[in-house]
Scaffold this motif. Structure first.
Motif, PDB file in Angstrom:
ATOM      1  N   GLY A   1      11.083 -41.730  28.876  1.00 55.28           N
ATOM      2  CA  GLY A   1      10.839 -40.565  28.040  1.00 55.28           C
ATOM      3  C   GLY A   1       9.542 -39.948  28.491  1.00 55.28           C
ATOM      4  O   GLY A   1       9.022 -40.278  29.535  1.00 55.28           O
ATOM      5  N   ALA A   2       8.985 -39.058  27.727  1.00 56.47           N
ATOM      6  CA  ALA A   2       7.838 -38.337  28.259  1.00 56.47           C
ATOM      7  C   ALA A   2       6.506 -38.699  27.620  1.00 56.47           C
ATOM      8  O   ALA A   2       5.474 -38.192  28.025  1.00 56.47           O
ATOM      9  N   ASP A   3       6.498 -39.588  26.632  1.00 55.37           N
ATOM     10  CA  ASP A   3       5.237 -39.870  25.965  1.00 55.37           C
ATOM     11  C   ASP A   3       4.345 -40.780  26.802  1.00 55.37           C
ATOM     12  O   ASP A   3       4.820 -41.702  27.442  1.00 55.37           O
ATOM     13  N   PRO A   4       3.045 -40.526  26.770  1.00 60.64           N
ATOM     14  CA  PRO A   4       2.141 -41.400  27.509  1.00 60.64           C
ATOM     15  C   PRO A   4       1.985 -42.755  26.810  1.00 60.64           C
ATOM     16  O   PRO A   4       2.200 -42.869  25.609  1.00 60.64           O
TER      17      PRO A   4
ATOM     18  N   TYR B   1      19.724 -31.117  31.333  1.00 62.70           N
ATOM     19  CA  TYR B   1      18.456 -31.771  31.617  1.00 62.70           C
ATOM     20  C   TYR B   1      18.052 -31.672  33.070  1.00 62.70           C
ATOM     21  O   TYR B   1      18.724 -32.125  33.958  1.00 62.70           O
TER      22      TYR B   1
ATOM     23  N   GLY C   1       6.834 -31.485  28.994  1.00 61.47           N
ATOM     24  CA  GLY C   1       8.090 -32.188  28.789  1.00 61.47           C
ATOM     25  C   GLY C   1       8.111 -33.056  27.558  1.00 61.47           C
ATOM     26  O   GLY C   1       9.098 -33.110  26.838  1.00 61.47           O
ATOM     27  N   ALA C   2       7.000 -33.756  27.292  1.00 62.14           N
ATOM     28  CA  ALA C   2       6.973 -34.637  26.125  1.00 62.14           C
ATOM     29  C   ALA C   2       7.220 -33.828  24.867  1.00 62.14           C
ATOM     30  O   ALA C   2       8.060 -34.173  24.034  1.00 62.14           O
TER      31      ALA C   2
ATOM     32  N   GLN D   1      10.841 -32.449  24.682  1.00 58.07           N
ATOM     33  CA  GLN D   1      11.882 -33.388  24.283  1.00 58.07           C
ATOM     34  C   GLN D   1      11.916 -33.556  22.776  1.00 58.07           C
ATOM     35  O   GLN D   1      12.979 -33.681  22.166  1.00 58.07           O
ATOM     36  N   ARG D   2      10.733 -33.565  22.138  1.00 56.87           N
ATOM     37  CA  ARG D   2      10.721 -33.629  20.683  1.00 56.87           C
ATOM     38  C   ARG D   2      11.295 -32.359  20.077  1.00 56.87           C
ATOM     39  O   ARG D   2      11.983 -32.383  19.054  1.00 56.87           O
TER      40      ARG D   2
ATOM     41  N   ILE E   1      13.500 -30.208  21.328  1.00 56.14           N
ATOM     42  CA  ILE E   1      14.944 -30.029  21.432  1.00 56.14           C
ATOM     43  C   ILE E   1      15.639 -30.867  20.358  1.00 56.14           C
ATOM     44  O   ILE E   1      16.659 -30.476  19.792  1.00 56.14           O
TER      45      ILE E   1
END
Lengths: 293, 313, 379
Positions: free
Chosen positions: A118-121, B273, C43-44, C47-48, C50
């Motif tokens: 995913g994209a979270d650090p 995506y 992106g982070a 993603q939340r 969407i």
């Protein structure tokens, strides 16, 4: 500007410089064996950071286990990368193609990483706490000593390896002249295979060491590759002490221009100095006079 | 008689097809044309100069910003600004060639990379000139001697005329003395120099060409989207341009067209995506490198050639 | 030579034909287009966001849709790149014929899409704040769902003066558009309230060490330091500040109220003060349903930006509902939206008759206590 401030800038430069040096060192093995600059090297660092952070912060493994598993995982990925991509190139590929192949690997690694994490650090706890160490009014984080330790360990191992072991000398021979090396009985393909595993290991270890300072983020890979590559060029591609020097110099230039001149122009200044260095000594500070490619 | 008609029909078809497309598809076509202009010079430099350049985004940006600033702040006519963009980018290419082009391989790559980053910083920091991160907005529509290219279709033809012109120019260049000298350098720089070819001058000329074409492309882009910001001209773009040419093929016209088309069409092929897209692209890149050393265009040409050989008796 | 020409022609015609891919045009559902950076720099957040958009549509369709017709999303990832977002919105408008677009989750994407939809006349909702440019102020089709950051900064400055007794503020901010806005806002507040920005330094999103900048700021003796950055740079900055021994209060930006920041910054984040429209650990009554649903469905805490885009979708649906089915088209939709007088959403409170972004009362003060962001009640 006081003495303390200047010292702080220097400490900052050394901290960030060591991070760059770790990446730069990772380039040397593959380069010394194949003359390829591995554009996925920064991604190895990123993977090392992400794995370590995942194992420790998410799965709560003990630190040593988390770091070891992380290094192992990255080394495995390096192995896969070599077998699937590099090895499969036709015999004697053009250098351009091989380098592009590493770029392809980088793209694939990044794409898969986003799917996995995913994209979270993620964060990783500092190995020995956060209490800053004060020297003459300026501070340094304890994690720095782990990083410095890692660098020196890697450097000493690499120097001994390339100068005093048969394997290391064999790798150097491969990059100078593949056919001559092969005719001397050196298993060129085997050397290449090992070089990727070693570089991945260094990258993975580097990532685990720097993650407490930089956080583990998926976009780290690109930046680390770029900065590490720049540092390696400054110091001279392929030179182990050069990689270290290049990293430190780049870090210091960045921190000092940021602190003394302007934070906005920092990158422009650092890179302009790089271009100057290249004009004066095209093969980098400690690079060999023979320009390989 | 028949032999002449079919290709002729094909060409007529190609000329009129945009009239059937919806606006989105026309926009894809326009951006493809712009990328062809952007990539042509770079393809020559990469394929025949044999050198990496990660500076193409700089020329793109110089052309775009020059044209945008001249038309918004100083109300210069668009056509003049357009040409100025190309000239300025070319001039910068010339100035840069002195320090940089004596470097080779990785060192040249890093130098161009450095140039790209420095340019980005300058654009962001010099906000009095460039608007900084805010960018330049309300860029006027392209107009030529009073005619305004307001509709997408009209802009499409403008862009493609320029794109085809640059492809033609490249082709003629490669068939000329300069082209032959370039091919000479590409196989062996030392041998070429022995024969009296001044490699450095030649490389400079091609580098300036990448600058001019990049600048013109940038101007076309700016007047199309009417808003530009530093985020449009990054190192990432420079790297992408080199990568896409490797996939398309650096030494053929078709390679440039394929590269341009791929860049514009690809983000739409796999839907939602983008990282699936990137994964697929990575796989394509790897496969092309493995099996098609001359890029997809080179591969297709070889196949066609083989077909021809087989059908001959 | 002949065959070569044919080969080229075949490829080019093939390319041309492939552009004739026709989208399956189903007239029934109401289509909303999404052009978000789901991968890439933001992106982070994307993603939340969407997820929030999909949740909104799910809730709407569960209630029977609008006029009995379902809402359908057409999602495009624009990798947070401005030129790709223009291309994607072109597709959404011309090929998919959407009624409205949500997305553009970065400053310049929102500007780029905004410039584009103004020409295409399709309403556009973005989870960003006003950029301060004249162009965007005049856009009729752009609706920004984050209240003006200038107002947030005004609240912070007033807090600093009233509660912290501090009029000398140091500023560390991003080089990109969002940071420039903050810089301009702080300078405006300096004039308005008579405070001094003692030192201003910049940073980039990818920077890993801010000690040089913070050293310089600290040397100017501020009584509070404002940090305006995104994750992870914001977290690193906070840690650096504490590492340097800086003890003065830190004023942040809405990022500091998101759940991830205190997690990453750890102890260093205690006591940081910021503003937000939504605090997931401490929501206002009108926000509770959204926060709970988001958590239940995705096992993630919501944040103000995904609440913003959630509201955007709901506002579009609300506006469609006020029109009779045959009158539903992008232009009419826009007019309906522009006439909304008061809507209290999960994120912000809007009154589009005043301006195309939410009211400043949407901001609440936030502080980080025990590793969590909570609302700060100020008398």
């Amino acid at each position: 500007m006081t003495e303390t401030q200047l010292l702080q800038f220097i400490f900052s430069g050394i901290t960030i410089g060591c991070i760059y040096a770790l990446v730069a060192l990772g380039f040397t093995i593959i380069f010394n064996t194949t003359s390829i600059v591995n554009f996925a090297q920064g991604d190895f660092v990123m993977l090392g950071a992400m794995f370590a952070a995942t194992f420790k912060s998410l799965f709560h493994f003990p630190l040593i286990m988390a770091v070891s598993l992380s290094v192992l995982s990255v080394a495995t990925i390096g192995l896969i990368m070599e077998r699937v991509l590099i090895h499969s190139l036709k015999d004697d590929p053009r250098l351009f193609a091989s380098v592009m192949m590493t770029m392809g690997a980088s793209i694939i690694i990044n794409a898969i990483s986003i799917l996995v994490w995913g994209a979270d650090p993620l964060s990783l706890e500092a190995f020995s706490g956060e209490t800053p160490i004060r020297i003459h009014g300026a501070t340094l984080v304890p994690q720095m000593f782990w990083i410095a330790g890692g660098i020196f360990l890697v450097m000493i191992l690499l120097v001994i390896f390339f100068r005093f072991t048969w394997l290391g000398q064999g790798m150097l021979a491969c990059s100078m002249n593949k056919d001559a090396a092969a005719s001397m009985g050196i298993n060129v393909k085997g050397m290449i295979f090992l070089s990727f595993i070693f570089s991945a290991t260094i990258g993975g270890l580097g990532g685990a060491l720097v993650a407490p300072i930089t956080m583990a983020t998926l976009d780290m890979g690109g930046i680390m590759t770029l900065k590490g590559f720049t540092a390696a060029i400054i110091g001279g591609l392929g030179s182990v002490p050069g990689a270290f020097l290049g990293g430190i110099i780049l870090g210091l230039i960045e921190a000092l221009s940021c602190g003394i001149i302007s934070s906005g122009y920092r990158d422009a200044i650092a890179l302009s100095i790089l271009v100057l260095v290249l004009m004066l000594k095209p093969s980098g500070i400690m690079g060999s006079k023979i320009i390989r490619k | 008689m028949q032999r002449k008609i079919l290709p002729f029909l094909g060409i007529v078809l190609l000329i009129i097809y945009p009239l059937w497309l919806n606006e989105f598809l026309v926009s894809v076509s326009i951006i493809t044309g712009i990328y062809i202009v952007l990539l042509t010079g770079l393809a020559l430099f990469l394929g025949y100069g044999g050198q990496f350049s990660f500076a193409q985004a700089v020329f793109y940006g110089l052309g775009a910003y020059t044209s945008a600033i001249l038309t918004t702040k100083y109300h210069v006519p668009v056509i003049a600004a357009f040409l100025a963009g190309g000239v300025l980018a070319g001039a910068v290419g010339y100035i840069l060639s002195a320090p940089i082009l004596r470097l080779r391989g990785y060192y040249l790559a890093v130098a161009t990379l450095a140039v790209c980053q420095i340019f980005h910083v300058l654009v962001v920091e010099q906000f009095n000139i460039t608007g900084g991160p805010t960018g330049v907005y309300d860029i006027p529509i392209f107009s030529l001697f009073g005619f305004e290219f307001k509709t997408a279709i009209s802009y499409h033809y403008l862009v493609w005329v320029i794109a085809l012109a640059s492809l033609l120019f490249a082709k003629n260049l490669m068939n000329s003395r300069i082209g032959r000298a370039l091919k000479g350098i590409q196989s062996s720089e030392e041998a070429a120099m022995v024969l009296g070819v001044n490699a450095f001058n030649l490389k400079t000329k091609v580098f300036v060409l990448t600058g001019v074409t990049g600048g013109l492309a940038g101007s076309l882009y700016a007047h199309y989207v009417s808003y530009i910001s530093p985020g449009n001209f990054t190192l990432e773009l420079s790297i992408w341009l080199v990568v896409i040419l490797s996939v398309g093929g650096v030494r053929t016209i078709m390679g440039v067209v394929l590269g341009a088309a791929f860049t514009t069409v690809f983000p739409f092929l796999l839907g939602k995506y983008q990282n699936f897209n990137m994964l697929v692209f990575g796989l394509i890149l790897v496969l092309v490198l493995k099996y098609m050393p001359n890029g997809i265009a080179g591969f297709l040409e070889e196949q066609v050639f083989r077909l021809v050989k087989r059908t001959r008796i | 030579m002949k065959r070569k020409v044919w080969a080229v022609l075949i490829v080019l015609i093939g390319f041309g034909l492939s552009l004739f891919v026709s989208a399956a045009m189903c007239q029934e559902p109401y289509k909303i287009g999404v052009s978000l950076g789901i991968t890439g720099v933001q992106g982070a957040a994307g993603q939340r966001q969407i997820k929030a958009v999909e949740l909104a549509v799910e809730m709407i369709n569960a209630k029977g849709g609008i006029h009995g017709r379902p809402v359908k999303l057409i999602v495009e990832d624009d990798q947070t790149k401005p030129e790709l977002s223009v291309a994607k919105t072109n597709k959404l408008v011309s090929q998919d014929n959407v009624l409205a677009i949500v997305g553009g989750n970065s400053g310049d994407s929102a500007m780029a899409i905004g410039a584009n939809v103004e020409k295409k006349e399709v309403p556009f909702f973005s989870p960003t704040g006003f950029s301060g440019t004249e162009a965007q102020r005049n856009y009729k089709y752009s609706f920004l769902m984050i209240p003006n950051y200038d107002d947030a900064i005004e609240i912070l400055v007033r807090y600093s003066i009233d509660k912290l007794n501090c009029k000398n503020i140091g500023l560390l901010r991003l080089t990109r558009l969002w940071g420039v806005q903050a810089s301009n806002a702080y300078k405006d507040m300096a004039k308005k309230y008579g405070i001094t920005i003692v030192r201003e330094e910049t940073l980039s999103d990818t920077d890993k060490d801010m000690t040089p900048q913070l050293t310089n700021i600290n040397a100017a003796n501020p009584c509070a330091i404002a940090i305006w950055a995104a994750v992870p740079a914001a977290a690193i900055s906070i840690k650096n500040a504490r590492q340097l021994g800086i003890k003065v209060p830190l004023l942040g930006n809405p990022i500091f109220a998101a759940a991830t920041t205190p997690e990453i910054a750890g102890e260093a984040a205690e006591g940081v003060i910021a503003t937000a429209t939504l605090v997931p650990a401490d929501p206002l009554p009108r926000q509770k349903e959204y926060v709970d649903r988001y958590l239940a469905k995705y096992n993630l805490p919501a944040d103000m930006w995904d609440a913003a885009i959630f509201d955007g979708v709901n506002l579009i649906a609300h506006a469609i509902g006020t029109l009779s089915p045959e009158k539903v088209n992008p232009k009419n939709l826009r007019n309906q939206i522009a006439s909304i007088k008061r809507y209290e959403g999960a994120g912000a409170i809007v009154d589009f008759t005043k301006h195309h972004w939410p009211l400043s009362e949407s901001w609440v003060l936030v502080t980080i206590k025990n590793g969590k962001a909570v609302r700060l009640e100020v008398k």
